[in-house]
Design an enzyme around this catalytic site. Structure first.
Site, mmCIF file in Angstrom:
data_model
loop_
_atom_site.group_PDB
_atom_site.id
_atom_site.type_symbol
_atom_site.label_atom_id
_atom_site.label_comp_id
_atom_site.label_asym_id
_atom_site.label_seq_id
_atom_site.Cartn_x
_atom_site.Cartn_y
_atom_site.Cartn_z
ATOM 1 N N ARG A 174 33.734 -1.491 94.425
ATOM 2 C CA ARG A 174 34.149 -2.637 93.919
ATOM 3 C C ARG A 174 35.425 -3.119 94.789
ATOM 4 O O ARG A 174 36.372 -3.612 94.386
ATOM 5 C CB ARG A 174 34.942 -2.158 92.538
ATOM 6 C CG ARG A 174 33.800 -1.611 91.528
ATOM 7 C CD ARG A 174 33.159 -2.899 91.186
ATOM 8 N NE ARG A 174 32.160 -2.304 89.928
ATOM 9 C CZ ARG A 174 30.966 -1.670 90.109
ATOM 10 N NH1 ARG A 174 30.415 -1.295 91.226
ATOM 11 N NH2 ARG A 174 30.247 -1.286 88.814
ATOM 12 N N SER A 222 33.432 -4.325 82.996
ATOM 13 C CA SER A 222 34.455 -2.994 83.029
ATOM 14 C C SER A 222 35.812 -3.367 83.146
ATOM 15 O O SER A 222 35.977 -4.176 84.115
ATOM 16 C CB SER A 222 33.837 -2.002 83.997
ATOM 17 O OG SER A 222 32.556 -1.670 83.536
ATOM 18 N N GLU A 292 39.664 -2.964 87.275
ATOM 19 C CA GLU A 292 38.716 -3.435 88.180
ATOM 20 C C GLU A 292 38.796 -5.017 88.061
ATOM 21 O O GLU A 292 38.344 -5.819 89.007
ATOM 22 C CB GLU A 292 37.177 -3.047 87.375
ATOM 23 C CG GLU A 292 36.238 -3.548 88.215
ATOM 24 C CD GLU A 292 34.579 -3.118 87.573
ATOM 25 O OE1 GLU A 292 34.532 -2.131 87.752
ATOM 26 O OE2 GLU A 292 34.138 -4.407 87.369
HETATM 27 N N1 EPU Z 1 31.000 6.967 77.740
HETATM 28 C C1 EPU Z 1 31.767 7.115 76.548
HETATM 29 N N2 EPU Z 1 32.209 6.390 75.839
HETATM 30 C C2 EPU Z 1 31.974 4.972 75.855
HETATM 31 C C3 EPU Z 1 31.606 4.284 77.173
HETATM 32 C C4 EPU Z 1 30.934 5.559 77.901
HETATM 33 O O1 EPU Z 1 31.729 8.425 76.434
HETATM 34 O O2 EPU Z 1 32.741 4.279 75.170
HETATM 35 C C5 EPU Z 1 30.407 7.622 78.611
HETATM 36 C C6 EPU Z 1 28.866 7.659 78.682
HETATM 37 O O3 EPU Z 1 28.142 8.194 77.532
HETATM 38 C C7 EPU Z 1 28.589 7.836 79.823
HETATM 39 C C8 EPU Z 1 29.627 7.553 80.934
HETATM 40 O O4 EPU Z 1 30.784 7.465 79.939
HETATM 41 O O5 EPU Z 1 28.366 9.512 79.904
HETATM 42 C C9 EPU Z 1 29.487 6.494 81.768
HETATM 43 O O6 EPU Z 1 29.164 5.428 80.962
HETATM 44 P P1 EPU Z 1 28.134 4.187 81.361
HETATM 45 O O7 EPU Z 1 26.781 4.783 81.464
HETATM 46 O O8 EPU Z 1 28.184 3.196 80.055
HETATM 47 O O9 EPU Z 1 28.604 3.622 82.500
HETATM 48 P P2 EPU Z 1 30.103 3.176 83.450
HETATM 49 O O10 EPU Z 1 30.619 3.887 84.301
HETATM 50 O O11 EPU Z 1 30.862 2.862 82.144
HETATM 51 C C10 EPU Z 1 29.139 1.527 85.117
HETATM 52 C C11 EPU Z 1 29.827 0.347 85.893
HETATM 53 C C12 EPU Z 1 29.184 -0.778 84.933
HETATM 54 C C13 EPU Z 1 27.603 -0.922 84.949
HETATM 55 C C14 EPU Z 1 27.438 0.599 84.296
HETATM 56 C C15 EPU Z 1 25.898 0.934 84.302
HETATM 57 C C16 EPU Z 1 31.959 0.897 86.616
HETATM 58 C C17 EPU Z 1 33.445 0.773 86.198
HETATM 59 N N3 EPU Z 1 31.165 0.192 85.448
HETATM 60 O O12 EPU Z 1 29.809 1.777 83.840
HETATM 61 O O13 EPU Z 1 29.407 -2.001 85.569
HETATM 62 O O14 EPU Z 1 27.168 -1.850 84.099
HETATM 63 O O15 EPU Z 1 27.806 1.439 85.171
HETATM 64 O O16 EPU Z 1 25.184 0.939 85.669
HETATM 65 O O17 EPU Z 1 31.748 1.361 87.507
HETATM 66 C C18 EPU Z 1 31.149 -3.619 85.699
HETATM 67 O O18 EPU Z 1 31.426 -3.169 86.657
HETATM 68 O O19 EPU Z 1 31.813 -4.482 84.981
HETATM 69 C C19 EPU Z 1 30.300 -2.929 84.934
HETATM 70 C C20 EPU Z 1 29.892 -3.533 83.718
#
Ligand code: EPU
Length: 299
Positions: A174, A222, A292
């Site tokens: 990022r 995010s 972010e």
């Molecule tokens: N989780 C929770 N509670 C929540 C949300 C998530 O426990 O309210 C847990 C999920 O169960 C999972 C972990 O956190 O075990 C990660 O969650 P998720 O798979 O939704 O991915 P993320 O790391 O939160 C990242 C990117 C997103 C992208 C998704 C899918 C970042 C900061 N975010 O989200 O990117 O869409 O992976 O690939 O790297 C963005 O950058 O704006 C964005 C939306």
């Protein structure tokens, strides 16, 4: 605002809008006025603008899709530049794609998929432009724009076109070193693949996103970066923030790393909620959550 400055800018870019409310240009639907909101439709207009602003320096800010921003309620001083028109074009030649900074990432990903070119699937649900996506190396867990970038074209301070090779971009999770750059576009290198298998990957990613993220709400993606080896959403969730409100801003019930403008939120509401989250997550888990999103304008 001095009239002559507005007249000069208008002569370069006829789409000039003085005191334009930026809430109309951000996905959070938040943000005060830009002194001068300039819509740039051609390469020549951007060159002329760069030359003009070298003579009469004003702060400048490039606003792409406005989907990763928290713009102050007081707005942004100086010139806010929004690229459009010919800077939205895309040309495909074999596995090379030359694309303008204003192109919408999901549209680019779909267009390439239709031509049997793989490498941009991860960007199908990223609501940004190529320019913004390059600056923040946008993407998902499945891949980032930087993975497929061969070079980036920018205007230097003398308004000359420069091609920066991938090694010069400082691409990281990022981030890049393109923060201050006047980006014209990029050349990407993709891989040939079966159209149907690219399309099914795209469908799966969109389905997953719709299940896990608050699609259809006013949000800015995010809010925090994932700390190394951790998920910001999980930490915020475990800290008990889901559904928490501050004024019109609310932590999403669906995904805790999203803040939704549910009810006429101000930038100040969102910022207060962000600070509460940072303080509580640090207190509970000893983790400093880094933004972010970009917080911009006059605070
Ligand atoms: N989780 C929770 N509670 C929540 C949300 C998530 O426990 O309210 C847990 C999920 O169960 C999972 C972990 O956190 O075990 C990660 O969650 P998720 O798979 O939704 O991915 P993320 O790391 O939160 C990242 C990117 C997103 C992208 C998704 C899918 C970042 C900061 N975010 O989200 O990117 O869409 O992976 O690939 O790297 C963005 O950058 O704006 C964005 C939306």
């Amino acid at each position: 605002m001095t009239t002559s400055l507005a007249e000069d800018l208008q002569a370069i870019c006829p789409g000039l809008k003085p005191d334009e409310p930026l809430a109309a240009h951000t996905s959070l639907a938040i943000g005060g006025p830009a002194d001068y909101f300039v819509e740039v439709l051609t390469h020549a207009q951007l060159v002329a603008l760069r030359k003009y602003l070298r003579k009469y320096p004003l702060p400048t800010f490039f606003l792409g899709a406005g989907s990763n921003l928290l713009v102050s309620d007081r707005g942004i001083r100086g010139v806010v530049i929004h690229l459009s028109g010919e800077l939205r074009q895309c040309a495909i030649d074999g596995d090379r794609v030359t694309v303008g900074a204003a192109m919408w990432l999901p549209a680019l990903a779909r267009q390439c998929a239709e031509q049997g070119l793989s490498g941009l699937e991860a960007l199908i649900g990223v609501p940004g432009t190529v320019g913004g996506g390059l600056v923040m190396n946008a993407g998902t867990r499945e891949g980032v724009l930087g993975d497929v970038v061969e070079s980036v074209e920018v205007l230097d301070s003398d308004a000359r076109v420069r091609r920066l090779p991938r090694e010069a971009l400082g691409l990281e999770y990022r981030r890049s070193n393109l923060e201050e750059a006047w980006i014209l576009g990029a050349t990407l290198r993709l891989k040939a693949d079966e159209r149907s298998s690219i399309m099914s990957r795209i469908d799966e990613l969109l389905r997953h996103r719709a299940q896990t993220q608050p699609i259809g709400t006013s949000n800015c993606g995010s809010v925090f970066k994932n700390p190394p080896g951790m998920a910001a959403g999980q930490l915020i969730d475990q800290a008990g923030f889901k559904g928490m409100r501050c004024g019109g801003a609310q932590v999403s019930e669906r995904h805790a790393n999203f803040i939704v403008n549910g009810n006429g939120a101000t930038a100040a509401d969102v910022w207060q909620l962000i600070q509460q989250i940072q303080a509580t997550v640090f207190e509970k888990f000893g983790v400093k959550l880094e933004l972010e999103i970009k917080r911009v304008g006059e605070w």
